[in-house]
Design an enzyme around this catalytic site. Structure first.
Site, PDB file in Angstrom:
ATOM      1  N   ASP A 171     -10.946 -22.551   7.101  1.00  0.00           N
ATOM      2  CA  ASP A 171      -9.609 -22.709   7.670  1.00  0.00           C
ATOM      3  C   ASP A 171      -9.018 -23.964   7.039  1.00  0.00           C
ATOM      4  O   ASP A 171      -9.698 -24.982   6.940  1.00  0.00           O
ATOM      5  CB  ASP A 171      -9.750 -22.903   9.186  1.00  0.00           C
ATOM      6  N   ASP A 204      -3.286 -22.464   7.684  1.00  0.00           N
ATOM      7  CA  ASP A 204      -2.711 -22.681   8.999  1.00  0.00           C
ATOM      8  C   ASP A 204      -1.197 -22.863   8.896  1.00  0.00           C
ATOM      9  O   ASP A 204      -0.711 -23.589   8.025  1.00  0.00           O
ATOM     10  CB  ASP A 204      -3.353 -23.963   9.558  1.00  0.00           C
ATOM     11  N   GLU A 238      -1.333 -17.895   8.166  1.00  0.00           N
ATOM     12  CA  GLU A 238      -0.777 -17.699   9.503  1.00  0.00           C
ATOM     13  C   GLU A 238       0.740 -17.865   9.405  1.00  0.00           C
ATOM     14  O   GLU A 238       1.221 -18.924   9.003  1.00  0.00           O
ATOM     15  CB  GLU A 238      -1.359 -18.737  10.458  1.00  0.00           C
ATOM     16  N   HIS A 249      -8.462 -17.604  18.241  1.00  0.00           N
ATOM     17  CA  HIS A 249      -8.694 -18.774  19.105  1.00  0.00           C
ATOM     18  C   HIS A 249      -7.420 -19.239  19.805  1.00  0.00           C
ATOM     19  O   HIS A 249      -7.472 -20.181  20.586  1.00  0.00           O
ATOM     20  CB  HIS A 249      -9.270 -19.908  18.255  1.00  0.00           C
ATOM     21  N   ASP A 250      -6.282 -18.637  19.509  1.00  0.00           N
ATOM     22  CA  ASP A 250      -5.017 -19.017  20.158  1.00  0.00           C
ATOM     23  C   ASP A 250      -4.543 -17.968  21.162  1.00  0.00           C
ATOM     24  O   ASP A 250      -3.505 -18.163  21.800  1.00  0.00           O
ATOM     25  CB  ASP A 250      -3.911 -19.192  19.107  1.00  0.00           C
TER      26      ASP A 250
HETATM   27  C1  GLC Z   1      -2.437 -22.873  14.286  1.00  0.00           C
HETATM   28  C2  GLC Z   1      -3.805 -22.836  14.886  1.00  0.00           C
HETATM   29  C3  GLC Z   1      -3.741 -23.482  16.235  1.00  0.00           C
HETATM   30  C4  GLC Z   1      -3.261 -24.907  16.074  1.00  0.00           C
HETATM   31  C5  GLC Z   1      -1.961 -24.962  15.291  1.00  0.00           C
HETATM   32  C6  GLC Z   1      -1.658 -26.358  14.845  1.00  0.00           C
HETATM   33  O1  GLC Z   1      -1.506 -22.141  15.006  1.00  0.00           O
HETATM   34  O2  GLC Z   1      -4.272 -21.528  14.921  1.00  0.00           O
HETATM   35  O3  GLC Z   1      -4.959 -23.434  16.907  1.00  0.00           O
HETATM   36  O4  GLC Z   1      -3.048 -25.476  17.331  1.00  0.00           O
HETATM   37  O5  GLC Z   1      -2.025 -24.183  14.132  1.00  0.00           O
HETATM   38  O6  GLC Z   1      -2.484 -26.729  13.790  1.00  0.00           O
END
Ligand code: GLC
Ligand code: CA
Length: 559
Positions: free
Chosen positions: A98, A199, A255, A329-330
């Site tokens: 990641d 990310d 993402e 995880h979110d």
């Molecule tokens: C992404 C991650 C999340 C994190 C955010 C800020 O959305 O998946 O867990 O809080 O980025 O880095």
């Protein structure tokens, strides 16, 4: 073009903090991941994506990085990491890291220097602006419900943080900053890592909305409302491909919040191959009241789900590539969200898997999803650790004076911590996750929902996932074929066909607690349909009308 091995892969996502602890400190670690590789291999996954394992003050559990080229102490050492890589290799598993490159921790040496010394080159790695008479430089508000600007006394300017206060945004307009990031990416790929998950790429492009420092100071240009996926992202990604990804046979997945299928095609379908795949959020926003926050829950309309998933299937049918996911995880646990965590837990968890994984794209399974793990029943704010959850609680309860019970109901439905409770390995104390005190409470249902139990139960969600993954591999060609949605208006059934080289699959799922009648489409011959997968016993013969039981799913091969 490099070979597309990632199109045939199934990815298993690990949240290392909650996966397996081996030294009793209550925090998962790399040795723990190594100890569970056989489990992942037996499931049938090919790739592991591991959430950030870099040094971090853990304001946002590792998404606030202080050193992108080292391993967080509580996770282990660089030697442990190399062992992990070797152990993956020896099992034929690939490893994806990641990578957080929209922001760093404010404890990062770059930021510390930028903060103390306005003449440092690192000052320009971030966004600093003087305030206005009204306060912060713009009125932008983060997902955390706060201004995205934080005043910093030392230099009397504000810095930008699109996430939590301690996550300072990096300035992607600065070419030197970009080269520093590429170097860090190559550091891992040179070690033999098989890909990166990027990310928050939707936040990288800010140029269109925030005038450069000089223009801002001289009031030559005004800030605009921020929009995700701004145009400059595509220039950055092309450069990143040239500088980084094109040099390796690796996968890339980004993402991308707020992205549409049209934009998804640009990200993944151009000749430049900016990225192999992206995570969109459209199906994850269907149980949210329009125009409100994800905490403001409404029931899912099946027709919306059909529309969103079908749009992505169709738009990326010939070019580009989809990710297929329900959980990460979110997100709260899917069985508690779109399924039934009570009486039909097993049936609905299996149905949701079959509904998604016969589509075209790369499946991402999040730890515990394959067990049908559920949301945690925690009804006290003290049991939650997630910064987003805790901040929201304070804002709504203390600043806005909203009803505590109502706020807790949102948290019990949507908190990110539902995904982060420790992995449930067995029925022993703390679910076999740790011999110490877990950093986040274990879901009390671990005595019945755990991997050891599931391995011995032929009817378990886990064994269903194994079968499903085998079938996906067996029918890889047709799964890469064309997609047709049937019965778009049926309020209970989600039905689609897949077709390639004269082979046809049909996936039929009852996404409801009530029985549902399914009539075979005109021209099909139910008599010759071969049942490949179902989640009920005695699935029966393929009569012209089938009554689907609650959350029943069936996949047929048609002649
Ligand atoms: C992404 C991650 C999340 C994190 C955010 C800020 O959305 O998946 O867990 O809080 O980025 O880095
Ligand atoms: Ca540990």
């Amino acid at each position: 073009m490099a070979n597309d091995w990632w199109k045939d892969a199934v990815v298993y996502q690990i949240y290392p903090r909650s996966f397996q602890d081996t030294n009793g400190d209550g925090i998962g670690d790399l040795r723990g991941v190594i100890a569970r590789l056989d489990y992942i291999k037996e499931l049938g996954a090919d790739v592991i994506w591991i959430c950030p394992i870099y040094p971090s003050p853990n304001v946002d559990n590792g998404y606030d990085v202080t050193d992108h080229q080292a391993i967080m102490k509580s996770y282990g050492t660089m030697e442990d990491f190399h062992d992990l890589l070797t152990e993956c290799r020896s099992r034929g598993l690939k490893l994806v890291m990641d990578f957080v490159l929209n922001h760093t921790s404010t404890e990062h040496p770059w930021f510390k220097e930028a903060e103390m010394n306005p003449n440092s080159k690192y000052r320009k790695y971030y966004f600093w602006r003087p305030g206005t008479a009204d306060g912060p430089p713009t009125d932008w508000v983060s997902d955390y419900g706060q201004s995205v600007w934080q005043y910093e006394e030392h230099t009397g300017e504000y810095y930008l943080h699109m996430n939590a206060v301690k996550q300072a945004d990096l300035n992607w307009e600065n070419p030197e900053m970009r080269q520093s990031v590429y170097e860090m990416m190559r550091f891992w790929l040179d070690k033999g890592v098989d890909g990166l998950r990027i990310d928050q790429l939707h936040l990288l492009s800010k140029k269109e909305y925030l005038p450069p420092y000089e223009d801002y100071i001289a009031r030559r240009a005004d800030p605009k409302p921020f929009r995700p996926n701004g145009a400059r992202i595509h220039d950055y990604l092309k450069e990143m491909t040239k500088e980084v990804f094109s040099k390796y046979d690796v996968m890339s997945v980004g993402e991308a919040g707020s992205v549409t299928p049209e934009e998804g095609l640009v990200y993944t379908g151009t000749d430049e191959h900016e990225l192999n795949m992206i995570f969109h959020f459209q199906h994850m926003e269907l149980d949210q009241k329009p125009g409100q926050e994800h905490w403001d829950v409404k029931p899912l309309e099946l027709s919306d789900l059909k529309k969103v998933l079908t749009d992505w299937q169709k738009k990326l049918e010939h070019q580009g590539w989809n990710t297929l996911y329900w959980c990460n995880h979110d997100q709260p646990r899917i069985v508690s969200r779109f399924g039934d965590e009570g009486k039909y837990r097993k049936a609905s968890a299996k149905m949701l898997a079959a509904l998604l994984y016969f589509m075209k794209g790369t499946p991402y399974i999040y730890q515990g999803e394959e067990l049908g793990m559920t949301n945690a029943p925690f009804d006290r704010i003290e049991d939650y650790q997630d910064i987003q959850t805790v901040n929201m609680y304070h804002k709504r309860v203390f600043e806005m004076g909203r009803d505590r019970e109502e706020v807790m109901a949102s948290i019990m439905a949507k908190s990110r911590d539902h995904a982060r409770t420790p992995m449930q390995w067995d029925g022993s104390r703390n679910a076999g996750f740790t011999e110490g005190e877990p950093w986040l409470k274990v879901n009390p249902n671990y005595k019945t929902i755990n991997a050891a139990e599931a391995e011995n139960d032929p009817d378990s969600v886990l064994n269903f996932y194994k079968k499903l993954i085998r079938l996906r591999k067996q029918y890889a060609d047709v799964i890469k074929g064309s997609y047709t949605l049937l019965l778009p208006d049926d309020p209970q059934l989600f039905v689609y066909e897949r077709q390639a080289n004269g082979q046809k699959l049909i996936s039929i799922s009852n996404v409801s607690k009530e029985e549902a009648a399914f009539y075979w489409p005109d021209g099909s011959e139910p008599g010759s349909a071969k049942l490949l997968l179902s989640n009920y016993e005695n699935a029966g013969s393929a009569d012209s009308c089938i009554t689907f039981r609650p959350y029943e799913t069936r996949v047929y091969l048609l002649a």
